[in-house]
Design a protein around this motif. Structure first.
Motif, short mmCIF file in Angstrom:
data_model
loop_
_atom_site.label_atom_id
_atom_site.label_comp_id
_atom_site.label_asym_id
_atom_site.label_seq_id
_atom_site.Cartn_x
_atom_site.Cartn_y
_atom_site.Cartn_z
N ASN A 9 -42.52 6.66 4.03
CA ASN A 9 -42.88 5.24 4.05
C ASN A 9 -42.33 4.55 5.29
OD1 ASN A 9 -44.40 5.09 1.77
ND2 ASN A 9 -42.67 4.60 0.42
N LYS A 10 -41.10 4.88 5.60
CA LYS A 10 -40.47 4.30 6.78
C LYS A 10 -41.28 4.67 8.03
CE LYS A 10 -36.39 5.65 8.33
NZ LYS A 10 -34.96 5.91 8.64
N ALA A 11 -41.74 5.91 8.04
CA ALA A 11 -42.52 6.38 9.18
C ALA A 11 -43.86 5.65 9.25
CB ALA A 11 -42.76 7.88 9.07
N ARG A 12 -44.47 5.42 8.11
CA ARG A 12 -45.76 4.74 8.10
C ARG A 12 -45.62 3.34 8.69
NH1 ARG A 12 -46.75 4.94 3.08
NH2 ARG A 12 -47.88 6.91 3.19
N ILE A 13 -44.62 2.63 8.21
CA ILE A 13 -44.37 1.28 8.69
C ILE A 13 -44.08 1.28 10.19
CG2 ILE A 13 -42.76 -0.66 8.55
CD1 ILE A 13 -42.50 0.16 5.51
N PHE A 14 -43.27 2.25 10.60
CA PHE A 14 -42.92 2.39 12.01
C PHE A 14 -44.16 2.58 12.87
CE2 PHE A 14 -41.78 5.34 15.50
CZ PHE A 14 -40.84 4.56 16.17
N CYS A 15 -45.07 3.42 12.41
CA CYS A 15 -46.30 3.69 13.15
C CYS A 15 -47.19 2.46 13.20
CB CYS A 15 -47.07 4.86 12.53
SG CYS A 15 -46.34 6.47 12.85
N GLU A 16 -47.32 1.80 12.07
CA GLU A 16 -48.14 0.58 12.03
C GLU A 16 -47.63 -0.42 13.06
OE1 GLU A 16 -48.04 -0.73 7.99
OE2 GLU A 16 -49.47 0.82 7.34
N LEU A 68 -46.45 13.44 16.52
CA LEU A 68 -45.13 13.17 15.93
C LEU A 68 -44.02 13.22 16.98
CD1 LEU A 68 -45.58 15.25 12.64
CD2 LEU A 68 -45.68 12.75 12.87
N LEU A 69 -44.16 14.11 17.93
CA LEU A 69 -43.18 14.21 19.01
C LEU A 69 -43.23 12.96 19.88
CD1 LEU A 69 -43.72 17.94 20.08
CD2 LEU A 69 -41.59 16.97 19.16
N GLU A 70 -44.44 12.54 20.18
CA GLU A 70 -44.61 11.38 21.06
C GLU A 70 -43.92 10.14 20.50
OE1 GLU A 70 -48.70 10.46 21.82
OE2 GLU A 70 -48.20 8.58 22.86
N PHE A 71 -43.98 9.99 19.19
CA PHE A 71 -43.38 8.80 18.59
C PHE A 71 -41.96 9.05 18.08
CE2 PHE A 71 -47.78 7.67 18.83
CZ PHE A 71 -47.71 6.33 19.19
N GLY A 72 -41.45 10.23 18.38
CA GLY A 72 -40.07 10.50 18.04
C GLY A 72 -39.82 10.80 16.57
N LEU A 73 -40.88 11.04 15.82
CA LEU A 73 -40.71 11.36 14.40
C LEU A 73 -40.24 12.79 14.22
CD1 LEU A 73 -43.96 9.66 13.05
CD2 LEU A 73 -41.63 8.81 12.88
N VAL A 74 -40.45 13.56 15.26
CA VAL A 74 -40.11 14.98 15.20
C VAL A 74 -39.48 15.37 16.53
CG1 VAL A 74 -41.19 17.26 15.32
CG2 VAL A 74 -41.83 15.70 13.50
N HIS A 75 -38.59 16.34 16.50
CA HIS A 75 -38.03 16.88 17.72
C HIS A 75 -38.39 18.36 17.83
CE1 HIS A 75 -35.74 13.25 18.34
NE2 HIS A 75 -35.16 13.39 17.15
N LYS A 76 -38.47 18.82 19.06
CA LYS A 76 -38.69 20.24 19.27
C LYS A 76 -37.39 20.87 19.74
CE LYS A 76 -41.29 23.76 21.65
NZ LYS A 76 -42.30 24.13 22.64
N LEU A 77 -37.03 21.98 19.13
CA LEU A 77 -35.88 22.75 19.60
C LEU A 77 -36.40 23.74 20.63
CD1 LEU A 77 -33.93 23.48 16.30
CD2 LEU A 77 -33.84 21.49 17.81
N GLU A 78 -36.01 23.54 21.87
CA GLU A 78 -36.55 24.38 22.95
C GLU A 78 -36.01 25.79 22.89
OE1 GLU A 78 -38.87 23.44 24.78
OE2 GLU A 78 -38.87 21.25 24.71
N SER A 79 -34.80 25.92 22.37
CA SER A 79 -34.18 27.25 22.37
C SER A 79 -34.73 28.15 21.28
CB SER A 79 -32.67 27.12 22.25
OG SER A 79 -32.31 26.51 21.03
N THR A 80 -35.49 27.59 20.35
CA THR A 80 -36.02 28.42 19.26
C THR A 80 -37.51 28.18 19.03
OG1 THR A 80 -35.33 26.72 17.67
CG2 THR A 80 -33.83 28.56 18.00
N ASN A 81 -38.11 27.34 19.85
CA ASN A 81 -39.52 27.00 19.66
C ASN A 81 -39.80 26.58 18.23
OD1 ASN A 81 -40.25 27.70 22.35
ND2 ASN A 81 -40.27 29.84 21.75
N ALA A 82 -38.96 25.71 17.74
CA ALA A 82 -39.13 25.26 16.36
C ALA A 82 -39.09 23.74 16.32
CB ALA A 82 -38.06 25.86 15.47
N PHE A 83 -39.52 23.18 15.20
CA PHE A 83 -39.65 21.74 15.09
C PHE A 83 -38.84 21.23 13.91
CE2 PHE A 83 -43.22 23.60 17.22
CZ PHE A 83 -43.42 22.77 18.31
N VAL A 84 -38.30 20.04 14.09
CA VAL A 84 -37.44 19.48 13.05
C VAL A 84 -37.71 17.98 12.92
CG1 VAL A 84 -35.55 19.16 14.69
CG2 VAL A 84 -35.04 19.32 12.27
N ALA A 85 -37.78 17.51 11.69
CA ALA A 85 -38.03 16.09 11.47
C ALA A 85 -36.85 15.26 11.91
CB ALA A 85 -38.31 15.85 9.99
#
Lengths: 144, 144
Positions: A9-16, A68-85
Motif C-alpha cells: 500500500n505504501k508503495a502504491r501511494i508512493f507511485c501515485e 521497481l529499480l527506477e523508483f527505488g522500490l527494489v535494489h539490485k545486488l551486483e555481487s550476486t545478480n539478485a534483487f531485494v525489496a
DNA sequence: GGATAAGTGTTATTATTTATCAGTCAACTC
DNA sequence: GAGTTGACTGATAAATAATAACACTTATCC
C-alpha cells in the motif's frame, strides 16, 4: 492486514505521488520480493510469478524490475545478480548491503558517513561520484 | 622494456614466491588485461586472446581469470561484470574502484579508512565482514 | 621413470540480460 | 464518448555471462 500488504500500500501511494503506474503486475512482483527473506534471482522470481501469471517470461520480470529499480522500490545486488525489496523507499537514503553467506539474509544499512567517505575519497582524486555500489559479504549476527 | 613487461615480470616473481605457476596462458591473459585502459569483459578478453591462442574457449578465459583473481593479480568489477588488472598485488591492500561512465577508465583506490568504516558499520549490527565490494560510478577528472 | 596433481582442451549447458515488434490498455483531447 | 497518444504487456529471439564434465597433457615430486 499483513506487513507485506502494508508495504504494498505504501508503495502504491508512493507511485501515485510520483505519477507512476503501480500496475497489478508490478504490485505482484514487488509483493513477491517483499515476502522473500533475502535476495532472489530474476529467474527464481520468474518461477514464483508464474504461479499466478503463467504467461510470464524473462522480459516480463526484467521490465518490471527495471521499473521497481527506477523508483527505488527494489535494489539490485551486483555481487550476486539478485534483487531485494526496499522497505523505506520514501526516505531518500544512501544504501549499503550486508549479505550473509551462511543464511542468505540481506541487511540494508543506510550509512551517510560511509557514502560521504567514498564521495570524499573520490573527490580527492578529481572523481565525481554519481552512483555507489557498496556490498559486504560475511556472517550475520544470527549465524555467528 | 615496456611498462607491461615490467608488471608481467613482477607478477611472475610474485607467483613463484607463492608457489603458483605463472604459465604462458596466464601470462598472456594478464598481459592483455594490463594493456587495457579500463576493464574488459570476459568475452572481449577471449576475442583478444584468440589472436594468439586460436583454441581459446570461454572456459579457458574463466579458468585463467579464476587463477588471477585468486592471487589478486586481477579484480572483478561486480557492477559491470568486467575484469581489470591490478598493478600492486604485492602490497596487501583493501580495494575500491572509481569507474568513469564517460571514458570507461577504472581507477583503483586503496582506502583503509573506507574499509574500516564499512567493517565498523557492519560490526555495530553484529555482522562480520569477510569481503567487500565497493565501486563508484561517475565522472573522472579528465572527463569533467 | 612412474605416480600424482595441476593445468589445459573440448563440448555442452546453464544463467543472466537485452532487443524487437506486435498487441493492449489507460489517460487525455476534442 | 470516439479517437489519439503513449505507456504497458505479450511473445519470440538472441546476446552476453558463467559453469559443468570429462578427456588429455604437462609439471612436480618421490
Amino acid at each position: 492486514m499483513t506487513n507485506i500488504d502494508l508495504n504494498v500500500n505504501k508503495a502504491r501511494i508512493f507511485c501515485e505521488k510520483k505519477g507512476a503506474r503501480f500496475t497489478t503486475l508490478r504490485e505482484k512482483v514487488y509483493a513477491l520480493l517483499l515476502q522473500q527473506d533475502g535476495a532472489i534471482g530474476a529467474y527464481e522470481l520468474l518461477d514464483s510469478l508464474k504461479l499466478t501469471e503463467s504467461a510470464a517470461k524473462p522480459a516480463t520480470v526484467y521490465r518490471t524490475l527495471d521499473f521497481l529499480l527506477e523508483f527505488g522500490l527494489v535494489h539490485k545486488l551486483e555481487s550476486t545478480n539478485a534483487f531485494v525489496a526496499c522497505h523505506h523507499f520514501d526516505c531518500n537514503h544512501p544504501v549499503q548491503f550486508l549479505i550473509c553467506d551462511s543464511c542468505g539474509e540481506v541487511q540494508e544499512i543506510q550509512s551517510l558517513g560511509l557514502k560521504d567517505t567514498l564521495d570524499k575519497q573520490a573527490m580527492s582524486v578529481g572523481f565525481k561520484v554519481a552512483k555507489q555500489t557498496i556490498e559486504a559479504h560475511g556472517t550475520c549476527a544470527a549465524c555467528k
